[in-house]
Design a protein around this motif. Sequence first.
Motif, PDB file in Angstrom:
ATOM      1  N   PRO A 171       0.822  -1.228   0.000  1.00 55.30           N
ATOM      2  CA  PRO A 171       0.000   0.000   0.000  1.00 55.30           C
ATOM      3  C   PRO A 171       0.848   1.268   0.000  1.00 55.30           C
ATOM      4  O   PRO A 171       0.455   2.279  -0.573  1.00 55.30           O
ATOM      5  CB  PRO A 171      -0.820  -0.110   1.292  1.00 55.30           C
ATOM      6  CG  PRO A 171      -0.061  -1.048   2.165  1.00 55.30           C
ATOM      7  CD  PRO A 171       0.600  -2.018   1.236  1.00 55.30           C
ATOM      8  N   LEU A 172       2.026   1.210   0.650  1.00 55.30           N
ATOM      9  CA  LEU A 172       2.892   2.378   0.663  1.00 55.30           C
ATOM     10  C   LEU A 172       3.359   2.709  -0.749  1.00 55.30           C
ATOM     11  O   LEU A 172       3.555   3.874  -1.093  1.00 55.30           O
ATOM     12  CB  LEU A 172       4.092   2.121   1.578  1.00 55.30           C
ATOM     13  CG  LEU A 172       4.946   3.335   1.953  1.00 55.30           C
ATOM     14  CD1 LEU A 172       4.090   4.396   2.630  1.00 55.30           C
ATOM     15  CD2 LEU A 172       6.065   2.903   2.877  1.00 55.30           C
ATOM     16  N   HIS A 173       3.553   1.662  -1.550  1.00 58.09           N
ATOM     17  CA  HIS A 173       3.898   1.857  -2.964  1.00 58.09           C
ATOM     18  C   HIS A 173       2.843   2.697  -3.662  1.00 58.09           C
ATOM     19  O   HIS A 173       3.140   3.644  -4.405  1.00 58.09           O
ATOM     20  CB  HIS A 173       4.045   0.474  -3.617  1.00 58.09           C
ATOM     21  CG  HIS A 173       3.990   0.483  -5.110  1.00 58.09           C
ATOM     22  ND1 HIS A 173       4.978   1.010  -5.889  1.00 58.09           N
ATOM     23  CD2 HIS A 173       3.051   0.019  -5.965  1.00 58.09           C
ATOM     24  CE1 HIS A 173       4.664   0.875  -7.161  1.00 58.09           C
ATOM     25  NE2 HIS A 173       3.499   0.277  -7.234  1.00 58.09           N
ATOM     26  N   SER A 174       1.577   2.375  -3.386  1.00 55.78           N
ATOM     27  CA  SER A 174       0.493   3.129  -4.020  1.00 55.78           C
ATOM     28  C   SER A 174       0.429   4.552  -3.488  1.00 55.78           C
ATOM     29  O   SER A 174       0.235   5.509  -4.241  1.00 55.78           O
ATOM     30  CB  SER A 174      -0.837   2.419  -3.775  1.00 55.78           C
ATOM     31  OG  SER A 174      -0.806   1.122  -4.337  1.00 55.78           O
ATOM     32  N   ILE A 175       0.616   4.703  -2.170  1.00 53.84           N
ATOM     33  CA  ILE A 175       0.546   6.043  -1.561  1.00 53.84           C
ATOM     34  C   ILE A 175       1.606   6.960  -2.164  1.00 53.84           C
ATOM     35  O   ILE A 175       1.314   8.079  -2.603  1.00 53.84           O
ATOM     36  CB  ILE A 175       0.721   5.940  -0.038  1.00 53.84           C
ATOM     37  CG1 ILE A 175      -0.483   5.222   0.576  1.00 53.84           C
ATOM     38  CG2 ILE A 175       0.899   7.324   0.582  1.00 53.84           C
ATOM     39  CD1 ILE A 175      -0.284   4.872   2.043  1.00 53.84           C
ATOM     40  N   ILE A 176       2.859   6.470  -2.194  1.00 56.59           N
ATOM     41  CA  ILE A 176       3.949   7.306  -2.710  1.00 56.59           C
ATOM     42  C   ILE A 176       3.738   7.592  -4.193  1.00 56.59           C
ATOM     43  O   ILE A 176       3.962   8.705  -4.679  1.00 56.59           O
ATOM     44  CB  ILE A 176       5.294   6.624  -2.457  1.00 56.59           C
ATOM     45  CG1 ILE A 176       5.584   6.600  -0.949  1.00 56.59           C
ATOM     46  CG2 ILE A 176       6.430   7.325  -3.195  1.00 56.59           C
ATOM     47  CD1 ILE A 176       6.864   5.891  -0.567  1.00 56.59           C
ATOM     48  N   GLY A 177       3.308   6.562  -4.913  1.00 55.59           N
ATOM     49  CA  GLY A 177       3.074   6.778  -6.351  1.00 55.59           C
ATOM     50  C   GLY A 177       1.988   7.807  -6.605  1.00 55.59           C
ATOM     51  O   GLY A 177       2.124   8.668  -7.484  1.00 55.59           O
ATOM     52  N   MET A 178       0.908   7.711  -5.835  1.00 60.10           N
ATOM     53  CA  MET A 178      -0.189   8.673  -6.022  1.00 60.10           C
ATOM     54  C   MET A 178       0.249  10.090  -5.648  1.00 60.10           C
ATOM     55  O   MET A 178      -0.131  11.058  -6.312  1.00 60.10           O
ATOM     56  CB  MET A 178      -1.393   8.258  -5.175  1.00 60.10           C
ATOM     57  CG  MET A 178      -2.088   6.973  -5.663  1.00 60.10           C
ATOM     58  SD  MET A 178      -2.703   7.139  -7.352  1.00 60.10           S
ATOM     59  CE  MET A 178      -3.461   5.520  -7.578  1.00 60.10           C
ATOM     60  N   ILE A 179       1.056  10.185  -4.572  1.00 60.95           N
ATOM     61  CA  ILE A 179       1.548  11.512  -4.181  1.00 60.95           C
ATOM     62  C   ILE A 179       2.426  12.090  -5.285  1.00 60.95           C
ATOM     63  O   ILE A 179       2.337  13.281  -5.613  1.00 60.95           O
ATOM     64  CB  ILE A 179       2.309  11.433  -2.856  1.00 60.95           C
ATOM     65  CG1 ILE A 179       1.362  11.079  -1.718  1.00 60.95           C
ATOM     66  CG2 ILE A 179       3.015  12.751  -2.549  1.00 60.95           C
ATOM     67  CD1 ILE A 179       2.061  10.820  -0.390  1.00 60.95           C
ATOM     68  N   GLU A 180       3.296  11.246  -5.868  1.00 57.73           N
ATOM     69  CA  GLU A 180       4.142  11.735  -6.965  1.00 57.73           C
ATOM     70  C   GLU A 180       3.291  12.139  -8.168  1.00 57.73           C
ATOM     71  O   GLU A 180       3.569  13.141  -8.841  1.00 57.73           O
ATOM     72  CB  GLU A 180       5.144  10.654  -7.363  1.00 57.73           C
ATOM     73  CG  GLU A 180       6.256  10.452  -6.352  1.00 57.73           C
ATOM     74  CD  GLU A 180       7.309   9.494  -6.859  1.00 57.73           C
ATOM     75  OE1 GLU A 180       7.026   8.779  -7.820  1.00 57.73           O
ATOM     76  OE2 GLU A 180       8.412   9.496  -6.288  1.00 57.73           O
ATOM     77  N   ALA A 181       2.247  11.333  -8.422  1.00 58.01           N
ATOM     78  CA  ALA A 181       1.353  11.696  -9.536  1.00 58.01           C
ATOM     79  C   ALA A 181       0.649  13.019  -9.245  1.00 58.01           C
ATOM     80  O   ALA A 181       0.503  13.879 -10.123  1.00 58.01           O
ATOM     81  CB  ALA A 181       0.328  10.583  -9.767  1.00 58.01           C
ATOM     82  N   LEU A 182       0.225  13.187  -7.988  1.00 58.50           N
ATOM     83  CA  LEU A 182      -0.415  14.434  -7.593  1.00 58.50           C
ATOM     84  C   LEU A 182       0.546  15.615  -7.721  1.00 58.50           C
ATOM     85  O   LEU A 182       0.164  16.690  -8.188  1.00 58.50           O
ATOM     86  CB  LEU A 182      -0.919  14.320  -6.153  1.00 58.50           C
ATOM     87  CG  LEU A 182      -1.572  15.574  -5.556  1.00 58.50           C
ATOM     88  CD1 LEU A 182      -2.841  15.940  -6.316  1.00 58.50           C
ATOM     89  CD2 LEU A 182      -1.885  15.354  -4.077  1.00 58.50           C
ATOM     90  N   SER A 183       1.801  15.395  -7.349  1.00 51.23           N
ATOM     91  CA  SER A 183       2.793  16.480  -7.401  1.00 51.23           C
ATOM     92  C   SER A 183       3.076  16.921  -8.822  1.00 51.23           C
ATOM     93  O   SER A 183       3.524  18.051  -9.054  1.00 51.23           O
ATOM     94  CB  SER A 183       4.098  16.036  -6.731  1.00 51.23           C
ATOM     95  OG  SER A 183       3.886  15.728  -5.377  1.00 51.23           O
ATOM     96  N   SER A 184       2.855  16.032  -9.766  1.00 53.14           N
ATOM     97  CA  SER A 184       3.144  16.392 -11.163  1.00 53.14           C
ATOM     98  C   SER A 184       2.015  17.209 -11.801  1.00 53.14           C
ATOM     99  O   SER A 184       2.135  17.661 -12.938  1.00 53.14           O
ATOM    100  CB  SER A 184       3.382  15.117 -11.978  1.00 53.14           C
ATOM    101  OG  SER A 184       2.203  14.330 -12.045  1.00 53.14           O
ATOM    102  N   THR A 185       0.893  17.380 -11.056  1.00 54.64           N
ATOM    103  CA  THR A 185      -0.215  18.191 -11.580  1.00 54.64           C
ATOM    104  C   THR A 185      -0.032  19.647 -11.172  1.00 54.64           C
ATOM    105  O   THR A 185       0.858  19.998 -10.400  1.00 54.64           O
ATOM    106  CB  THR A 185      -1.554  17.656 -11.045  1.00 54.64           C
ATOM    107  OG1 THR A 185      -1.569  17.777  -9.623  1.00 54.64           O
ATOM    108  CG2 THR A 185      -1.728  16.178 -11.424  1.00 54.64           C
TER     109      THR A 185
END
Length: 988
Positions: free
Chosen positions: A468-482
């Motif tokens: 789940p941490l993989h998903s959390i960090i990935g989503m945060i990085e995706a969010l940061s790119s917006t």
Amino acid sequence: MTVGLIVLIIIFAFTSYHSTKNQLLNNTKEKLNEATVNAIEILEEFRVDTIRKINLSRKSPNFENAIDIFFKINSESQDFDMARIDIERTMNSFGFKHYALIDNDFLIRAQNSPIFHSELINNLSEKLRSIQINNETAYIDVFRTTFSTSATENEPYLLFASHIYQDGANAILLIAINGNNVLDFKDHTFFRRINGEVLLFDREHKLINKSKYYEELVDENILSRNQESNRGLKIVIHNDSKPGNIDFYLNYYGASVLGIHTWLSELNIGLILEANLNSTLEPLVFFRDSLIKYTAIITVLLIIFLFFYKSLLQEIDKRLQYMFSIFEATSEGMLIFDLNTHQIYRTNKQVYRLFLLDAPPVTLEDIFSDIQLDVIIDKAHSSSLGANLDPISIFYKLRNDSEIVLEVYMKSLPKRGSKRNPILITLRDITDQFTYEQEIQLAKESAETSNIAKNNFLATVSHELRTPLHSIIGMIEALSSTQLTDTQKYYADMSQESADNLLGIIDNILDFTKLDSKKYIPTFSTINLASETTSAITIASRKNKNKNSIHNNALDTFINTDKGIFNKCLSILLDNANKFTNGGSIQIFTTIADDGNKLCLEVIDTGIGIPETKLNHIFEAFGQADSAITRNYGGIGLGLSLLKGLVTQANGTIDIQSIEGEGSCFRLTIPCTLPNTTEIDEAVNTSLNTITYDFAPSAQSQEKYDKEIFSNLKVLAAEDNEINQEMLSILLSKFYINFKIFDNGQLLLDYIVSHQEQADMILMDCHMPVLDGFETTRRIRELPPPVCDIPIIAITADALFGDREKCLAQGMTDYISKPVKRNDLRQVLIRNLPDAFHSEIDFFDTSGANHENQDDFDATMADDFFGIDEEIQPQYSSFNPDALIQEVGDISIALDLFDKFNDSLDKDFTEITSLILFENYIEAKKQAHKVKGSARMMGCSALAEMLQNIEHACMDKNTNSLLDLVSKSENEIKRVKEELSIFIKVHA
């Protein structure tokens, strides 16, 4: 009996004395025989050597010319005188001091010594004529001078003659050699060994050579020059050269000697060798005196021994009785039996008690079973042969059907001339000890099973947490790119940092667990120290936002060492230095030992330092130098413990020097070797082939580069978790990659085989149902080219030391751990791009990057957003409000929570106290656990630690101890409430 022993001692002493005397005499006789043979050899060597020199002198050109002149011209001629001079020079050159030339009529034609005269020539005429006839050079005889001078009167000379026949000249050359000057044996080693002297005599028994004491005897008028040397000795002259008998006699100066004599017919010389008996038997005197002394001592000691013999026997009997009393009184069963017959002839009372016997046992068969008896007899035989045996344990069933465990010792006893072969058996009841050891063993096995279960649990938890941490960090990085506002970007960065910190904590816990399970195996590889430290500094500076200056003083050299351990240790040291240093400097140094076997890494900081009293505990797990450090700096106290474990398992060392308030110096050494040229070249090539995409372009520039790099890339992925599939889809889509994701390895393998599609890269989860990543990789590698050569990247939540090496060993090309970060995925994709993609990319073209508008939202700006005025913000020691404010993101919400916690604190602690007083420990523990969680969320670390102590003490059910802990906590509660009230009042 006493007199008989004394007589035996005297006889033994007398026999020893005469035996030693005979041995010394026999040794002297052997030396005399040896010396006689050597003397004969020397004399014969002298005769042969003299004849050889005479022959050489005759052949001298000067001598031959002189002979021609000498016998052909008048003796008054000047040439005659020159010829005589030449002859004399020739004789002198060969060491002949006395010579004469006689003609065919035996008339003296020339001489250089008065010892030659006509009477001597006439007496030797027959022998000289024989020399003429045989045309030879030979020894003639011994003669004595009659020339009446004190210097030469009656001197012995050895005469040699040589026939000369040359151009009509017919002559005889006479050579005389003084016996006193030549035949001297005093300097020869083997004559000095006999401690006597060597005498040579002629047919008239007169000395030819001077004796050892010649001059002393002449001075005392005991021996004249004409007196026989062997006065009182009858010498039998033999006609051969064999030595005569060895006799005892008094020699010419009255000393007792052991003598041997012989006659040398070749030289007409007699030979006597004498050994001084006093000197020969001198060691015997010391032996005799010692023998007498020790005989007397032994006799006295024997008398004393016999005097005390009776009392000694009484003492021995007394001690035997004492030993038997111990034998009977000991708490262990003891029996003595005969190994030959198995008959028991002594037991103590404990044997009856152990075996519940009513009558004394006669043989071992009366006690032990056949199987037990075989083991005991076998061990007894080994003991009788001198072996040191360990005790044996046997299970013995008693008559009442109960079973005991006996420890059996066996020891062979002295036979003392008896036909018996006695063996002592000692029996000890170890039933209780055996039962206890069994329980301990079961407990140990249970603990080991629990430890294995713990490790398996942690490995599973690692995977489940990281997924789940993989998903959390990935989503945060995706969010940061917006497109985000500054506030939103700050929240996203804080979330990213918190997720990274959580990931670091998980990694450290798992690494520590693996060290605890002893699974780590160091692996050497070639690294460049300067490059590795530079990379570590870059990462540490980013994590710490460059608040400290880090200086790299590492050697720019290659070394073979464990890269994983080196980088992990350096990372821990830099994180530790950054954590406890604020606005200071950090220095990194590396050195290599002179023998090239040790690499030393030093990290020096100017931080808060460590008290000297805490240095011995700094490497303990889950502990820090002070509880205040946990409040002020955070952390779980595992980093340095993990560092210590890594260094220890790598067979290295670590130490620390620190001054509180000034800083610390950590110094560690790990094994290394010096690389060869091939290893260095391979490391250089690897570093050149490893592309680091590490610049920070703008979002638009980053997207442009990703599109240029990855738009034509075909990627297949295997991942069983739906959330991770979604996260992976987002990341790959951001890179404009063409991809397909499968639920397990079997589906991916079937797709590759059925479609024969050539993918550029495969992303492989390691743990999946149906077919896991390892087996899938193995089967892909067995397919025909080019499919078998596709790069396979392991994506897994396994992040322990050694997991990367495990993946590579299974045939995977590279490795990335969950949670997957966008930049990390970009790096691993670039590292494994096919060659065709590398040729189209300029990784270092950053012309499109915009670095001017990269100002991040700094954490200090949060005060403005949350309405906190730093000028009026007081310092708090009992709680830290920042954590909760950052978590909720709104100070008004945080204030409301602080107020509610402040109001409920007294009530909660009153309830805990009541539950303890009524000894309801289970509910008290639950209530303490509940309040502890709230205290930690509010940032009250010290109070939370006290509540945890109360929670643990509830398990011991000690009311007095618990009330003492509650009393101590009340002071901390008072401080917390005061600080909470001040904070709420300031920011309301």
